[in-house]
Design a protein around this motif. Structure first.
Motif, PDB file in Angstrom:
ATOM      1  N   PRO A 129       1.977   2.578   0.212  1.00 35.46           N
ATOM      2  CA  PRO A 129       2.704   1.422   0.763  1.00 35.46           C
ATOM      3  C   PRO A 129       1.944   0.706   1.872  1.00 35.46           C
ATOM      4  O   PRO A 129       2.184  -0.487   2.104  1.00 35.46           O
ATOM      5  N   GLY A 130       1.027   1.396   2.540  1.00 36.76           N
ATOM      6  CA  GLY A 130       0.259   0.749   3.593  1.00 36.76           C
ATOM      7  C   GLY A 130      -0.580  -0.409   3.092  1.00 36.76           C
ATOM      8  O   GLY A 130      -0.926  -1.317   3.867  1.00 36.76           O
ATOM      9  N   ARG A 131      -0.878  -0.413   1.792  1.00 38.25           N
ATOM     10  CA  ARG A 131      -1.678  -1.516   1.226  1.00 38.25           C
ATOM     11  C   ARG A 131      -0.900  -2.827   1.187  1.00 38.25           C
ATOM     12  O   ARG A 131      -1.493  -3.896   0.972  1.00 38.25           O
ATOM     13  N   LEU A 132       0.411  -2.762   1.422  1.00 37.45           N
ATOM     14  CA  LEU A 132       1.192  -4.000   1.477  1.00 37.45           C
ATOM     15  C   LEU A 132       0.731  -4.900   2.611  1.00 37.45           C
ATOM     16  O   LEU A 132       0.903  -6.128   2.557  1.00 37.45           O
ATOM     17  N   LEU A 133       0.149  -4.306   3.631  1.00 37.65           N
ATOM     18  CA  LEU A 133      -0.371  -5.095   4.757  1.00 37.65           C
ATOM     19  C   LEU A 133      -1.556  -5.957   4.348  1.00 37.65           C
ATOM     20  O   LEU A 133      -1.965  -6.847   5.095  1.00 37.65           O
ATOM     21  N   GLU A 134      -2.106  -5.712   3.153  1.00 41.60           N
ATOM     22  CA  GLU A 134      -3.253  -6.477   2.669  1.00 41.60           C
ATOM     23  C   GLU A 134      -2.842  -7.660   1.799  1.00 41.60           C
ATOM     24  O   GLU A 134      -3.695  -8.290   1.164  1.00 41.60           O
ATOM     25  N   LEU A 135      -1.544  -7.949   1.771  1.00 44.07           N
ATOM     26  CA  LEU A 135      -1.051  -9.098   1.005  1.00 44.07           C
ATOM     27  C   LEU A 135      -0.846 -10.257   1.969  1.00 44.07           C
ATOM     28  O   LEU A 135       0.166 -10.332   2.666  1.00 44.07           O
ATOM     29  N   PRO A 136      -1.782 -11.201   2.034  1.00 39.95           N
ATOM     30  CA  PRO A 136      -1.760 -12.218   3.086  1.00 39.95           C
ATOM     31  C   PRO A 136      -0.604 -13.194   3.021  1.00 39.95           C
ATOM     32  O   PRO A 136      -0.195 -13.745   4.037  1.00 39.95           O
ATOM     33  N   ALA A 137      -0.031 -13.422   1.823  1.00 38.22           N
ATOM     34  CA  ALA A 137       1.029 -14.430   1.690  1.00 38.22           C
ATOM     35  C   ALA A 137       2.424 -13.826   1.690  1.00 38.22           C
ATOM     36  O   ALA A 137       3.407 -14.565   1.600  1.00 38.22           O
ATOM     37  N   LEU A 138       2.527 -12.506   1.820  1.00 37.77           N
ATOM     38  CA  LEU A 138       3.828 -11.853   1.700  1.00 37.77           C
ATOM     39  C   LEU A 138       4.788 -12.339   2.779  1.00 37.77           C
ATOM     40  O   LEU A 138       4.501 -12.276   3.975  1.00 37.77           O
ATOM     41  N   LYS A 139       5.950 -12.834   2.334  1.00 39.69           N
ATOM     42  CA  LYS A 139       6.968 -13.358   3.249  1.00 39.69           C
ATOM     43  C   LYS A 139       8.289 -12.592   3.161  1.00 39.69           C
ATOM     44  O   LYS A 139       9.048 -12.555   4.127  1.00 39.69           O
ATOM     45  N   LYS A 140       8.559 -12.011   1.989  1.00 44.28           N
ATOM     46  CA  LYS A 140       9.849 -11.353   1.789  1.00 44.28           C
ATOM     47  C   LYS A 140       9.624 -10.047   1.047  1.00 44.28           C
ATOM     48  O   LYS A 140       9.013 -10.024  -0.022  1.00 44.28           O
ATOM     49  N   LEU A 141      10.133  -8.948   1.614  1.00 41.70           N
ATOM     50  CA  LEU A 141       9.988  -7.629   1.013  1.00 41.70           C
ATOM     51  C   LEU A 141      11.351  -6.951   0.962  1.00 41.70           C
ATOM     52  O   LEU A 141      12.024  -6.807   1.984  1.00 41.70           O
ATOM     53  N   THR A 142      11.747  -6.557  -0.242  1.00 44.35           N
ATOM     54  CA  THR A 142      13.010  -5.852  -0.443  1.00 44.35           C
ATOM     55  C   THR A 142      12.708  -4.520  -1.114  1.00 44.35           C
ATOM     56  O   THR A 142      11.895  -4.462  -2.041  1.00 44.35           O
ATOM     57  N   PHE A 143      13.358  -3.453  -0.651  1.00 43.20           N
ATOM     58  CA  PHE A 143      13.103  -2.153  -1.266  1.00 43.20           C
ATOM     59  C   PHE A 143      14.246  -1.188  -0.973  1.00 43.20           C
ATOM     60  O   PHE A 143      14.935  -1.317   0.045  1.00 43.20           O
ATOM     61  N   PRO A 144      14.461  -0.203  -1.865  1.00 41.13           N
ATOM     62  CA  PRO A 144      15.435   0.850  -1.574  1.00 41.13           C
ATOM     63  C   PRO A 144      14.870   1.766  -0.495  1.00 41.13           C
ATOM     64  O   PRO A 144      13.655   1.864  -0.321  1.00 41.13           O
ATOM     65  N   GLU A 145      15.718   2.442   0.200  1.00 40.51           N
ATOM     66  CA  GLU A 145      15.268   3.253   1.329  1.00 40.51           C
ATOM     67  C   GLU A 145      14.333   4.380   0.916  1.00 40.51           C
ATOM     68  O   GLU A 145      13.589   4.914   1.738  1.00 40.51           O
ATOM     69  N   THR A 146      14.301   4.716  -0.374  1.00 46.09           N
ATOM     70  CA  THR A 146      13.402   5.762  -0.852  1.00 46.09           C
ATOM     71  C   THR A 146      11.967   5.290  -1.013  1.00 46.09           C
ATOM     72  O   THR A 146      11.049   6.102  -1.138  1.00 46.09           O
ATOM     73  N   ALA A 147      11.744   3.978  -1.030  1.00 48.15           N
ATOM     74  CA  ALA A 147      10.411   3.452  -1.332  1.00 48.15           C
ATOM     75  C   ALA A 147       9.458   3.543  -0.142  1.00 48.15           C
ATOM     76  O   ALA A 147       8.278   3.857  -0.307  1.00 48.15           O
ATOM     77  N   ILE A 148       9.939   3.224   1.049  1.00 52.47           N
ATOM     78  CA  ILE A 148       9.105   3.254   2.258  1.00 52.47           C
ATOM     79  C   ILE A 148       9.886   3.968   3.352  1.00 52.47           C
ATOM     80  O   ILE A 148      10.987   3.544   3.717  1.00 52.47           O
ATOM     81  N   SER A 149       9.309   5.041   3.871  1.00 49.87           N
ATOM     82  CA  SER A 149      10.004   5.820   4.909  1.00 49.87           C
ATOM     83  C   SER A 149       9.290   5.763   6.259  1.00 49.87           C
ATOM     84  O   SER A 149       9.762   6.348   7.227  1.00 49.87           O
ATOM     85  N   ASP A 150       8.166   5.048   6.327  1.00 52.17           N
ATOM     86  CA  ASP A 150       7.368   4.993   7.553  1.00 52.17           C
ATOM     87  C   ASP A 150       7.870   3.860   8.446  1.00 52.17           C
ATOM     88  O   ASP A 150       7.628   2.678   8.151  1.00 52.17           O
ATOM     89  N   PRO A 151       8.562   4.157   9.536  1.00 52.75           N
ATOM     90  CA  PRO A 151       9.071   3.086  10.408  1.00 52.75           C
ATOM     91  C   PRO A 151       7.955   2.265  11.035  1.00 52.75           C
ATOM     92  O   PRO A 151       8.145   1.075  11.300  1.00 52.75           O
ATOM     93  N   ALA A 152       6.781   2.876  11.274  1.00 53.12           N
ATOM     94  CA  ALA A 152       5.670   2.123  11.851  1.00 53.12           C
ATOM     95  C   ALA A 152       5.177   1.052  10.879  1.00 53.12           C
ATOM     96  O   ALA A 152       4.830  -0.069  11.284  1.00 53.12           O
ATOM     97  N   LEU A 153       5.147   1.386   9.605  1.00 56.70           N
ATOM     98  CA  LEU A 153       4.725   0.410   8.599  1.00 56.70           C
ATOM     99  C   LEU A 153       5.736  -0.725   8.513  1.00 56.70           C
ATOM    100  O   LEU A 153       5.356  -1.907   8.438  1.00 56.70           O
ATOM    101  N   ILE A 154       7.012  -0.384   8.512  1.00 58.43           N
ATOM    102  CA  ILE A 154       8.046  -1.417   8.459  1.00 58.43           C
ATOM    103  C   ILE A 154       7.936  -2.339   9.664  1.00 58.43           C
ATOM    104  O   ILE A 154       8.030  -3.570   9.548  1.00 58.43           O
ATOM    105  N   ALA A 155       7.690  -1.768  10.832  1.00 55.94           N
ATOM    106  CA  ALA A 155       7.541  -2.575  12.042  1.00 55.94           C
ATOM    107  C   ALA A 155       6.319  -3.473  11.947  1.00 55.94           C
ATOM    108  O   ALA A 155       6.345  -4.639  12.380  1.00 55.94           O
ATOM    109  N   ALA A 156       5.228  -2.947  11.386  1.00 57.57           N
ATOM    110  CA  ALA A 156       4.008  -3.739  11.251  1.00 57.57           C
ATOM    111  C   ALA A 156       4.211  -4.916  10.299  1.00 57.57           C
ATOM    112  O   ALA A 156       3.708  -6.019  10.538  1.00 57.57           O
ATOM    113  N   LEU A 157       4.962  -4.679   9.237  1.00 59.31           N
ATOM    114  CA  LEU A 157       5.250  -5.766   8.302  1.00 59.31           C
ATOM    115  C   LEU A 157       6.099  -6.846   8.964  1.00 59.31           C
ATOM    116  O   LEU A 157       5.828  -8.050   8.821  1.00 59.31           O
ATOM    117  N   LYS A 158       7.102  -6.419   9.711  1.00 56.89           N
ATOM    118  CA  LYS A 158       7.949  -7.391  10.414  1.00 56.89           C
ATOM    119  C   LYS A 158       7.145  -8.166  11.457  1.00 56.89           C
ATOM    120  O   LYS A 158       7.358  -9.381  11.647  1.00 56.89           O
TER     121      LYS A 158
END
Length: 338
Positions: free
Chosen positions: A299-328
């Motif tokens: 999931p950390g590779r999501l940070l390499e998507l330069p145009a990403l504006k909207k991300l939806t996922f079930p709670e089982t898909a990403i459990s790293d709060p630091a990654l979620i914070a970085a995306l936000k």
């Protein structure tokens, strides 16, 4: 490249107008009807709700405007979405033809002129479709669909044949791919007349084998802007007409090769895929909206998507709060489905 649609010009067309008038109104969206289409021009049908049919004299014989054709472009004083009462006020000569329980539908008809008949379809009391036709128009006979020869390995240029079907469904639903009707394809691969009311209750393996070897070009892949994994996709009736979505015939195990769809803007995982490797998405520079399945690898590779504006996922898909914070922090709107 996106080409604007001249809805005002399309709304002004009438049965009896020349083929050239239709071509000018469509502009870059014009495409000569194929022999199997019987004069139908459907390039804007699925995305913009407009289609027409050219008769054997080279004139428009029928036109249909339906949702989502814009309400800002009126036809005979009517607009898509208007209430029944307003339509009747605009055209008092409208007469109720019949009703149907599906969508709480109502159908009205009127004579616009000696050569033009008008039919309106209302759904839930709002105008859904406007049809104009010349009842005397004669259309070309239907010719067999000219299907290309299957080529390459199953699934090519992707690794998973079922992923290729999802890509083809995107093209089919946007009008960029023409497979005629499911019965046409079945007759082509089986080399006999087919009644899908009889033959459509099982997977037609010959149709599946053809589709997963269908030749997709770079130009085809460049037209893919949205991919959805869902059992209701339009591609599946072409090989399993009455598929109920409950079996695993079309489950997707890999999205390897998705990077070939360089103009992809939206990827939505609703069903049929349990895990997605975010590494497959790296390089999709235009991907703006992503809905993940239950499991997301790397999931950390999501940070390499330069145009990403909207991300939806079930709670089982990403459990790293630091990654979620970085995306936000990068401005991505994150929604977690419980």
């Amino acid at each position: 490249m996106d080409h604007p649609v001249n809805f005002t010009a399309l709304a002004a067309l009438r049965p009896g107008d020349a083929r050239e008038d239709l071509s000018r109104a469509l502009g870059a969206h014009w495409c000569e009807p194929a022999p199997h289409q019987q004069g139908r021009v459907t390039a804007l049908s699925k995305q913009h709700g407009f289609e027409a049919q050219i008769d054997t004299a080279g004139r428009i014989g029928a036109i249909r405007y339906r949702e989502p054709f814009p309400a800002t472009s009126g036809v005979l004083g009517l607009r898509i979405g208007m209430p029944v009462a307003e339509a009747l006020a605009a055209l008092p000569q409208l007469a109720l033809s019949h009703r149907a329980p599906v969508y709480d539908s109502m159908y009205f008809v009127a004579d616009v002129s000696h050569e033009t008949k008008l039919a309106l379809e209302f759904r839930w009391q709002e105008l859904y479709a406007i049809s104009l036709r010349n009842p005397a128009a004669v259309y070309p006979d239907k010719q067999p669909m000219a299907y290309p020869v299957a080529a390459g390995a199953p699934g090519a240029p992707f690794g998973d044949p079922n992923f290729k079907l999802a890509v083809m469904s995107s093209l089919l639903e946007s009008g960029a791919l023409d497979l005629a009707e499911p019965g046409d394809l079945a007759a082509f691969v089986l080399k006999r007349a087919v009644d899908l009311e009889e033959d459509g209750y099982d997977l037609i393996s010959e149709a599946y084998d053809y589709l997963v070897r269908y030749p997709l070009t770079e130009a085809d892949l460049a037209k893919v802007e949205a991919i959805t994994f869902d059992g209701g996709n339009e591609i599946y009736p072409y090989c399993y007409y009455f598929w109920d979505g409950e079996s695993e015939d079309f489950d997707i195990s890999s999205t390897a090769g998705i990077g070939l769809c360089q103009n992809l803007r939206q990827l939505t995982c609703i069903a049929m895929i349990e895990r997605l490797d975010a590494a497959d998405l790296v390089g999709l520079g235009k991907l703006e909206a992503l809905h993940l399945p239950s499991v997301c690898d790397n999931p950390g590779r999501l940070l390499e998507l330069p145009a990403l504006k909207k991300l939806t996922f079930p709670e089982t898909a990403i459990s790293d709060p630091a990654l979620i914070a970085a995306l936000k922090a990068r401005g991505v709107a994150v929604r977690i489905d419980a």
